[in-house]
Design a protein around this motif. Structure first.
Motif, PDB file in Angstrom:
ATOM      1  N   GLY A 290       9.836 -10.659 -16.971  1.00 36.88           N
ATOM      2  CA  GLY A 290       9.422  -9.437 -16.307  1.00 36.88           C
ATOM      3  C   GLY A 290       9.573  -9.538 -14.803  1.00 36.88           C
ATOM      4  O   GLY A 290       9.380 -10.608 -14.220  1.00 36.88           O
ATOM      5  N   THR A 291       9.921  -8.416 -14.197  1.00 37.82           N
ATOM      6  CA  THR A 291      10.028  -8.324 -12.747  1.00 37.82           C
ATOM      7  C   THR A 291       9.201  -7.133 -12.288  1.00 37.82           C
ATOM      8  O   THR A 291       9.454  -6.007 -12.714  1.00 37.82           O
ATOM      9  N   ALA A 292       8.206  -7.407 -11.449  1.00 38.24           N
ATOM     10  CA  ALA A 292       7.347  -6.354 -10.890  1.00 38.24           C
ATOM     11  C   ALA A 292       7.800  -6.074  -9.464  1.00 38.24           C
ATOM     12  O   ALA A 292       7.965  -7.002  -8.665  1.00 38.24           O
ATOM     13  N   ARG A 293       7.982  -4.790  -9.173  1.00 31.31           N
ATOM     14  CA  ARG A 293       8.353  -4.366  -7.814  1.00 31.31           C
ATOM     15  C   ARG A 293       7.424  -3.237  -7.393  1.00 31.31           C
ATOM     16  O   ARG A 293       7.065  -2.390  -8.206  1.00 31.31           O
ATOM     17  N   PRO A 294       7.062  -3.201  -6.112  1.00 30.98           N
ATOM     18  CA  PRO A 294       6.140  -2.145  -5.665  1.00 30.98           C
ATOM     19  C   PRO A 294       6.809  -0.770  -5.625  1.00 30.98           C
ATOM     20  O   PRO A 294       7.963  -0.641  -5.219  1.00 30.98           O
ATOM     21  N   ILE A 295       6.066   0.230  -6.079  1.00 34.58           N
ATOM     22  CA  ILE A 295       6.456   1.626  -5.926  1.00 34.58           C
ATOM     23  C   ILE A 295       5.694   2.210  -4.742  1.00 34.58           C
ATOM     24  O   ILE A 295       6.239   2.952  -3.938  1.00 34.58           O
ATOM     25  N   HIS A 296       4.402   1.849  -4.657  1.00 40.01           N
ATOM     26  CA  HIS A 296       3.525   2.322  -3.579  1.00 40.01           C
ATOM     27  C   HIS A 296       2.545   1.202  -3.249  1.00 40.01           C
ATOM     28  O   HIS A 296       1.985   0.583  -4.143  1.00 40.01           O
ATOM     29  N   VAL A 297       2.343   0.952  -1.964  1.00 37.73           N
ATOM     30  CA  VAL A 297       1.320   0.007  -1.519  1.00 37.73           C
ATOM     31  C   VAL A 297       0.514   0.706  -0.437  1.00 37.73           C
ATOM     32  O   VAL A 297       1.040   1.009   0.632  1.00 37.73           O
ATOM     33  N   GLY A 298      -0.734   0.975  -0.754  1.00 34.72           N
ATOM     34  CA  GLY A 298      -1.627   1.609   0.203  1.00 34.72           C
ATOM     35  C   GLY A 298      -2.862   0.764   0.425  1.00 34.72           C
ATOM     36  O   GLY A 298      -2.982  -0.342  -0.102  1.00 34.72           O
ATOM     37  N   ARG A 299      -3.796   1.294   1.184  1.00 40.59           N
ATOM     38  CA  ARG A 299      -5.034   0.568   1.468  1.00 40.59           C
ATOM     39  C   ARG A 299      -5.922   0.479   0.233  1.00 40.59           C
ATOM     40  O   ARG A 299      -6.504  -0.556  -0.057  1.00 40.59           O
ATOM     41  N   SER A 300      -6.020   1.572  -0.527  1.00 36.96           N
ATOM     42  CA  SER A 300      -6.965   1.599  -1.647  1.00 36.96           C
ATOM     43  C   SER A 300      -6.313   1.489  -3.021  1.00 36.96           C
ATOM     44  O   SER A 300      -6.991   1.190  -4.001  1.00 36.96           O
ATOM     45  N   THR A 301      -5.010   1.716  -3.118  1.00 36.13           N
ATOM     46  CA  THR A 301      -4.315   1.554  -4.397  1.00 36.13           C
ATOM     47  C   THR A 301      -2.911   1.023  -4.168  1.00 36.13           C
ATOM     48  O   THR A 301      -2.352   1.119  -3.079  1.00 36.13           O
ATOM     49  N   SER A 302      -2.363   0.477  -5.243  1.00 32.74           N
ATOM     50  CA  SER A 302      -0.948   0.106  -5.259  1.00 32.74           C
ATOM     51  C   SER A 302      -0.420   0.379  -6.660  1.00 32.74           C
ATOM     52  O   SER A 302      -1.164   0.291  -7.640  1.00 32.74           O
ATOM     53  N   THR A 303       0.852   0.729  -6.740  1.00 34.52           N
ATOM     54  CA  THR A 303       1.496   0.989  -8.026  1.00 34.52           C
ATOM     55  C   THR A 303       2.783   0.184  -8.081  1.00 34.52           C
ATOM     56  O   THR A 303       3.543   0.145  -7.115  1.00 34.52           O
ATOM     57  N   SER A 304       3.000  -0.451  -9.230  1.00 35.54           N
ATOM     58  CA  SER A 304       4.184  -1.283  -9.428  1.00 35.54           C
ATOM     59  C   SER A 304       4.935  -0.829 -10.672  1.00 35.54           C
ATOM     60  O   SER A 304       4.330  -0.376 -11.642  1.00 35.54           O
ATOM     61  N   GLU A 305       6.257  -0.990 -10.633  1.00 40.14           N
ATOM     62  CA  GLU A 305       7.066  -0.846 -11.830  1.00 40.14           C
ATOM     63  C   GLU A 305       7.388  -2.253 -12.306  1.00 40.14           C
ATOM     64  O   GLU A 305       7.779  -3.108 -11.504  1.00 40.14           O
ATOM     65  N   ILE A 306       7.211  -2.473 -13.595  1.00 36.62           N
ATOM     66  CA  ILE A 306       7.479  -3.781 -14.179  1.00 36.62           C
ATOM     67  C   ILE A 306       8.514  -3.595 -15.291  1.00 36.62           C
ATOM     68  O   ILE A 306       8.279  -2.819 -16.227  1.00 36.62           O
ATOM     69  N   VAL A 307       9.633  -4.279 -15.172  1.00 35.56           N
ATOM     70  CA  VAL A 307      10.697  -4.189 -16.174  1.00 35.56           C
ATOM     71  C   VAL A 307      10.754  -5.519 -16.918  1.00 35.56           C
ATOM     72  O   VAL A 307      10.883  -6.581 -16.299  1.00 35.56           O
ATOM     73  N   LEU A 308      10.659  -5.454 -18.249  1.00 36.51           N
ATOM     74  CA  LEU A 308      10.760  -6.639 -19.097  1.00 36.51           C
ATOM     75  C   LEU A 308      12.109  -6.623 -19.805  1.00 36.51           C
ATOM     76  O   LEU A 308      12.518  -5.586 -20.353  1.00 36.51           O
TER      77      LEU A 308
END
Length: 142
Positions: free
Chosen positions: A99-117
């Motif tokens: 799996g490879t996780a890459r950031p979609i959004h990185v903020g102060r209170s949340t972050s979202t990552s896409e993970i491709v397996l």
């Protein structure tokens, strides 16, 4: 400010051994602020029909995405998983999934990552999206 992967806090000894990542055979291959890569064996993580369990894919995805969030939020804030969505594209029956996780959004209170397996042949097995909440304090563990 993000931390260097080498500065990740150590897991307390009472929580280090025998946890889910160990039981599933997950290993982190590389860490950076741009991506976290890890892998897991298919053997031992199968559902009753001999295919990689979708929940195992979810565990690998959350492990990688949470680690990526930690790199961006620690030590000032502590990431906890808020939402995980997985789309399973094909089955895996042997070898490893990577799996490879890459950031979609990185903020102060949340972050979202896409993970491709992907499987050992590079075929996409699962695409996941993880959103983490960055807490001001570490959750209490009793």
């Amino acid at each position: 400010m993000p931390i260097d992967p080498a500065q990740l806090p150590q897991i307390p000894p009472e929580h280090a051994g025998g946890q889910l990542n160990d039981r599933m055979g997950i290993e982190i291959v590389s860490l950076s602020l741009d991506e976290v890569v890890g892998r897991m064996p298919v053997a031992g993580n199968l559902q009753p029909f001999g295919l990689l369990h979708g929940g195992a894919s979810g565990v690998l995805a959350e492990t990688l995405g949470s680690t990526l969030s930690a790199l961006h939020s620690l030590p000032e804030r502590f990431p906890v998983g808020l939402e995980l969505a997985c789309t399973h594209h094909r089955s895996a029956t042997k070898g490893h999934v990577t799996g490879t996780a890459r950031p979609i959004h990185v903020g102060r209170s949340t972050s979202t990552s896409e993970i491709v397996l992907v499987d050992d042949d590079g075929r996409r097995v699962c695409t996941a999206k993880l959103t983490c909440l960055h807490r001001d304090t570490r959750p209490l563990v009793s």
